[in-house]
Design an enzyme around this catalytic site. Structure first.
Site, short mmCIF file in Angstrom:
data_model
loop_
_atom_site.label_atom_id
_atom_site.label_comp_id
_atom_site.label_asym_id
_atom_site.label_seq_id
_atom_site.Cartn_x
_atom_site.Cartn_y
_atom_site.Cartn_z
N HIS A 108 -9.78 -5.29 -4.50
CA HIS A 108 -9.70 -3.90 -4.95
C HIS A 108 -9.08 -3.05 -3.85
CE1 HIS A 108 -13.71 -4.54 -3.21
NE2 HIS A 108 -13.70 -3.27 -2.84
N HIS A 110 -8.34 0.47 -2.18
CA HIS A 110 -8.88 1.83 -2.08
C HIS A 110 -7.73 2.83 -1.99
CE1 HIS A 110 -13.18 0.97 -1.29
NE2 HIS A 110 -12.69 -0.20 -0.88
#
Length: 153
Positions: A108, A110
């Site tokens: 993931h 950011h």
């Protein structure tokens, strides 16, 4: 495309919790971070399960570009809706936590804005570019030079 890895929180979100999707492309989604560290703190999650950034290879270069583009696109849209100016690059941080700081074993990215709103600990440790957080340009540079991130610390 499969429904992802059973038991993976982000695979479940990517494939089954469409109501959490802020933006979506063919290969990734944008969601809000559940513990935002700045007014705009989003996660860009690939639909395919990649456990951590150190599993990336040069073959993932296009996916990373798509993730960045989708995250930036959503950030610009949200800022515009709030009547704010476009992003200021010096106030934007885009990158990945690095093992052992990875808490969710699904890649993931950011997207954090503005970084001036980060707490002291986030500025000096959690999201400071270096050992525990690598910016996307740094990850891309390493991939271009080495082809993978397996032994990158």
């Amino acid at each position: 495309m499969s429904d992802g890895v059973s038991g993976c929180k982000f695979c479940d979100i990517a494939h089954h919790k469409k109501e959490l999707h802020l933006r979506e492309s063919d290969n990734c989604i944008v969601i809000r971070d559940i513990k935002p560290k700045a007014p705009q703190h989003f996660l860009v999650i690939p639909k395919v399960h990649i456990a951590r950034p150190t599993d990336l290879t040069i073959a993932d270069r296009d996916l990373l570009k798509e993730m960045e583009s989708l995250g930036r696109e959503y950030l610009r849209r949200e800022l515009k809706e709030k009547g704010e100016a476009d992003t200021v690059e010096d106030m934007l941080r885009v990158g990945f936590h690095w093992p052992p700081m990875v808490r969710v074993n699904h890649l993931h990215l950011h997207v954090i804005y503005p970084i001036k709103e980060l707490s002291f600990m986030s500025k000096v440790l959690t999201f400071k570019p270096g050992k525990v957080f690598k910016t996307l340009p740094k990850v891309m540079e390493i991939l271009e030079n080495k082809g993978n991130l397996k032994d990158e610390k």
